[in-house]
Design a protein around this motif. Structure first.
Motif, PDB file in Angstrom:
ATOM      1  N   LEU A   1       0.845  -1.194   0.000  1.00 38.47           N
ATOM      2  CA  LEU A   1       0.000   0.000   0.000  1.00 38.47           C
ATOM      3  C   LEU A   1       0.879   1.242   0.000  1.00 38.47           C
ATOM      4  CD1 LEU A   1      -2.616  -1.124   2.672  1.00 38.47           C
ATOM      5  CD2 LEU A   1      -2.860  -1.194   0.176  1.00 38.47           C
ATOM      6  N   THR A   2       0.359   2.312  -0.595  1.00 38.39           N
ATOM      7  CA  THR A   2       1.043   3.598  -0.652  1.00 38.39           C
ATOM      8  C   THR A   2       0.207   4.616   0.111  1.00 38.39           C
ATOM      9  OG1 THR A   2       1.999   3.077  -2.800  1.00 38.39           O
ATOM     10  CG2 THR A   2       1.857   5.410  -2.213  1.00 38.39           C
ATOM     11  N   GLN A   3       0.889   5.417   0.951  1.00 37.91           N
ATOM     12  CA  GLN A   3       0.222   6.496   1.663  1.00 37.91           C
ATOM     13  C   GLN A   3       0.877   7.819   1.262  1.00 37.91           C
ATOM     14  OE1 GLN A   3       1.911   4.020   3.545  1.00 37.91           O
ATOM     15  NE2 GLN A   3       0.203   2.683   3.958  1.00 37.91           N
ATOM     16  N   GLN A   4       0.041   8.850   1.114  1.00 40.98           N
ATOM     17  CA  GLN A   4       0.537  10.187   0.772  1.00 40.98           C
ATOM     18  C   GLN A   4      -0.100  11.200   1.707  1.00 40.98           C
ATOM     19  OE1 GLN A   4      -0.586  10.034  -3.447  1.00 40.98           O
ATOM     20  NE2 GLN A   4       1.601  10.124  -3.919  1.00 40.98           N
ATOM     21  N   LEU A   5       0.728  12.111   2.228  1.00 38.38           N
ATOM     22  CA  LEU A   5       0.274  13.161   3.126  1.00 38.38           C
ATOM     23  C   LEU A   5       0.335  14.489   2.376  1.00 38.38           C
ATOM     24  CD1 LEU A   5       1.291  13.661   6.809  1.00 38.38           C
ATOM     25  CD2 LEU A   5       1.218  15.583   5.237  1.00 38.38           C
ATOM     26  N   TYR A   6      -0.775  15.213   2.373  1.00 37.47           N
ATOM     27  CA  TYR A   6      -0.874  16.501   1.692  1.00 37.47           C
ATOM     28  C   TYR A   6      -1.259  17.601   2.666  1.00 37.47           C
ATOM     29  CZ  TYR A   6      -0.987  14.134  -2.845  1.00 37.47           C
ATOM     30  OH  TYR A   6      -0.677  13.391  -3.952  1.00 37.47           O
ATOM     31  N   CYS A   7      -0.573  18.755   2.561  1.00 34.04           N
ATOM     32  CA  CYS A   7      -0.977  20.016   3.179  1.00 34.04           C
ATOM     33  C   CYS A   7      -1.513  20.838   2.013  1.00 34.04           C
ATOM     34  CB  CYS A   7       0.204  20.747   3.796  1.00 34.04           C
ATOM     35  SG  CYS A   7       0.778  20.045   5.319  1.00 34.04           S
ATOM     36  N   GLY A   8      -2.804  21.057   1.965  1.00 31.36           N
ATOM     37  CA  GLY A   8      -3.364  21.704   0.782  1.00 31.36           C
ATOM     38  C   GLY A   8      -3.035  20.835  -0.425  1.00 31.36           C
ATOM     39  N   GLU A   9      -2.371  21.412  -1.418  1.00 32.85           N
ATOM     40  CA  GLU A   9      -1.987  20.652  -2.615  1.00 32.85           C
ATOM     41  C   GLU A   9      -0.535  20.187  -2.576  1.00 32.85           C
ATOM     42  OE1 GLU A   9      -4.293  19.660  -4.834  1.00 32.85           O
ATOM     43  OE2 GLU A   9      -5.637  20.641  -3.397  1.00 32.85           O
ATOM     44  N   THR A  10       0.189  20.497  -1.498  1.00 31.69           N
ATOM     45  CA  THR A  10       1.600  20.132  -1.393  1.00 31.69           C
ATOM     46  C   THR A  10       1.758  18.728  -0.831  1.00 31.69           C
ATOM     47  OG1 THR A  10       2.207  22.449  -1.025  1.00 31.69           O
ATOM     48  CG2 THR A  10       3.832  20.778  -0.388  1.00 31.69           C
ATOM     49  N   LEU A  11       2.441  17.871  -1.585  1.00 35.16           N
ATOM     50  CA  LEU A  11       2.764  16.536  -1.117  1.00 35.16           C
ATOM     51  C   LEU A  11       3.936  16.651  -0.144  1.00 35.16           C
ATOM     52  CD1 LEU A  11       2.410  13.444  -1.248  1.00 35.16           C
ATOM     53  CD2 LEU A  11       3.958  13.462  -3.231  1.00 35.16           C
ATOM     54  N   CYS A  12       3.699  16.302   1.116  1.00 32.76           N
ATOM     55  CA  CYS A  12       4.720  16.452   2.162  1.00 32.76           C
ATOM     56  C   CYS A  12       5.392  15.142   2.536  1.00 32.76           C
ATOM     57  CB  CYS A  12       4.092  17.061   3.411  1.00 32.76           C
ATOM     58  SG  CYS A  12       3.425  18.723   3.157  1.00 32.76           S
ATOM     59  N   LEU A  13       4.737  14.019   2.286  1.00 29.69           N
ATOM     60  CA  LEU A  13       5.285  12.729   2.692  1.00 29.69           C
ATOM     61  C   LEU A  13       4.726  11.641   1.795  1.00 29.69           C
ATOM     62  CD1 LEU A  13       5.704  11.264   6.180  1.00 29.69           C
ATOM     63  CD2 LEU A  13       4.171  10.105   4.642  1.00 29.69           C
ATOM     64  N   GLU A  14       5.581  10.710   1.419  1.00 27.29           N
ATOM     65  CA  GLU A  14       5.157   9.493   0.731  1.00 27.29           C
ATOM     66  C   GLU A  14       5.622   8.320   1.581  1.00 27.29           C
ATOM     67  OE1 GLU A  14       4.964  10.183  -3.987  1.00 27.29           O
ATOM     68  OE2 GLU A  14       6.987  10.021  -3.174  1.00 27.29           O
ATOM     69  N   ALA A  15       4.745   7.357   1.764  1.00 26.13           N
ATOM     70  CA  ALA A  15       5.080   6.181   2.555  1.00 26.13           C
ATOM     71  C   ALA A  15       4.615   4.941   1.817  1.00 26.13           C
ATOM     72  CB  ALA A  15       4.419   6.262   3.928  1.00 26.13           C
ATOM     73  N   SER A  16       5.191   3.832   2.196  1.00 22.93           N
ATOM     74  CA  SER A  16       4.839   2.555   1.601  1.00 22.93           C
ATOM     75  C   SER A  16       4.846   1.506   2.693  1.00 22.93           C
ATOM     76  CB  SER A  16       5.854   2.203   0.509  1.00 22.93           C
ATOM     77  OG  SER A  16       5.544   0.962  -0.064  1.00 22.93           O
ATOM     78  N   GLY A  17       3.910   0.594   2.623  1.00 22.36           N
ATOM     79  CA  GLY A  17       3.850  -0.476   3.609  1.00 22.36           C
ATOM     80  C   GLY A  17       3.454  -1.785   2.960  1.00 22.36           C
ATOM     81  N   ASN A  18       4.063  -2.843   3.432  1.00 17.43           N
ATOM     82  CA  ASN A  18       3.735  -4.189   2.998  1.00 17.43           C
ATOM     83  C   ASN A  18       2.975  -4.821   4.155  1.00 17.43           C
ATOM     84  OD1 ASN A  18       4.008  -7.102   2.650  1.00 17.43           O
ATOM     85  ND2 ASN A  18       5.395  -6.581   0.973  1.00 17.43           N
ATOM     86  N   TYR A  19       1.724  -5.184   3.925  1.00 24.28           N
ATOM     87  CA  TYR A  19       0.847  -5.692   4.970  1.00 24.28           C
ATOM     88  C   TYR A  19       0.540  -7.155   4.726  1.00 24.28           C
ATOM     89  CZ  TYR A  19       0.362  -0.875   6.284  1.00 24.28           C
ATOM     90  OH  TYR A  19       0.637   0.393   6.693  1.00 24.28           O
ATOM     91  N   ALA A  20       0.632  -7.954   5.784  1.00 23.64           N
ATOM     92  CA  ALA A  20       0.363  -9.383   5.699  1.00 23.64           C
ATOM     93  C   ALA A  20      -0.986  -9.695   6.335  1.00 23.64           C
ATOM     94  CB  ALA A  20       1.455 -10.176   6.406  1.00 23.64           C
TER      95      ALA A  20
END
Length: 173
Positions: free
Chosen positions: A147-166
Motif C-alpha cells: 500500500l502507498t500512503q501520501q500526506l498533503y498540506c493543501g496541494e503540497t505533497l509532504c510525505l510518501e510512505a509505503s507499507g507491505n501488509y500481511a
C-alpha cells in the motif's frame, strides 16, 4: 461497546462485520479503533472517508506538533502505518473476512514540512493488488499487499510512505 482499559496480552473484541445491505459505518469503525488501539484517540483524526480504492483521513496538526512547530515525523510514521492497516482491515471486512493484519515492512520519505492541518490518503501500490491478494487468500489462506500512503498540506505533497501488509491465516477453530 463498553469502554474498558486495555490490558497487555488480551485482544480487544472484534467489530461485527457489516451486512451486505449496509456499507461500513466509518464513524463506528473509528470509535472501535479508538478503543482497540488507545493511542488512536491522540492522533488528531477528524474524519475518515473511503471511495473506490482509497481511504483518506483528515487530521489536525496540533496534536502532532514537534519542537519546531511543524509536524512530528514519528507521528506521521504511526499514522501512515495505521492508515494502511485500516485500509486492508476495511477491505477484508467488505469481503466478509475476519482476519488478523500486521505490517511486515514500512518506509517513509519526507518531502516538505507539515505546517497546517492535513490529509493522509492510502491506496494499493498496484492497481491489481486487491485482486492478487484475494487470489492468494483463496489459494493459500494468507497473503500480502503493498500500500502507498501520501500526506498533503493543501496541494503540497509532504510525505510518501509505503507499507507491505500481511493477512495472516485464519486460526483453527
Amino acid at each position: 461497546m463498553t469502554v474498558t482499559a486495555r490490558q497487555p496480552g488480551i485482544p480487544h473484541p472484534r467489530l461485527a462485520l457489516p451486512t451486505p445491505q449496509a456499507p461500513e459505518d466509518l464513524e463506528a469503525f473509528q470509535r472501535w479503533l479508538n478503543e482497540a488501539i488507545p493511542m488512536v484517540s491522540q492522533l488528531g483524526i477528524q474524519a475518515m472517508q473511503q471511495q473506490d480504492d482509497w481511504l483518506e483521513w483528515q487530521l489536525a496538526l496540533t496534536p502532532n506538533l514537534n519542537d519546531k512547530g511543524t509536524g512530528f515525523g514519528g507521528a506521521f510514521t504511526a499514522q501512515t502505518t495505521l492508515l494502511g492497516w485500516c485500509w486492508i482491515t476495511l477491505w477484508l471486512r467488505e469481503n466478509g473476512l475476519v482476519r488478523d493484519v500486521v505490517v511486515a515492512e514500512a518506509s517513509q520519505r519526507f518531502l516538505a514540512p507539515v505546517t497546517q492541518d492535513y490529509r493522509l490518503r492510502c491506496r494499493p501500490s498496484e492497481a491489481d493488488g486487491p485482486q492478487q491478494l484475494q487470489q492468494r487468500l483463496h489459494e493459500r489462506g494468507k497473503g500480502r499487499i503493498q500500500l502507498t500512503q501520501q500526506l498533503y498540506c493543501g496541494e503540497t505533497l509532504c510525505l510518501e510512505a509505503s507499507g507491505n501488509y500481511a493477512v495472516l491465516p485464519q486460526p483453527p477453530v
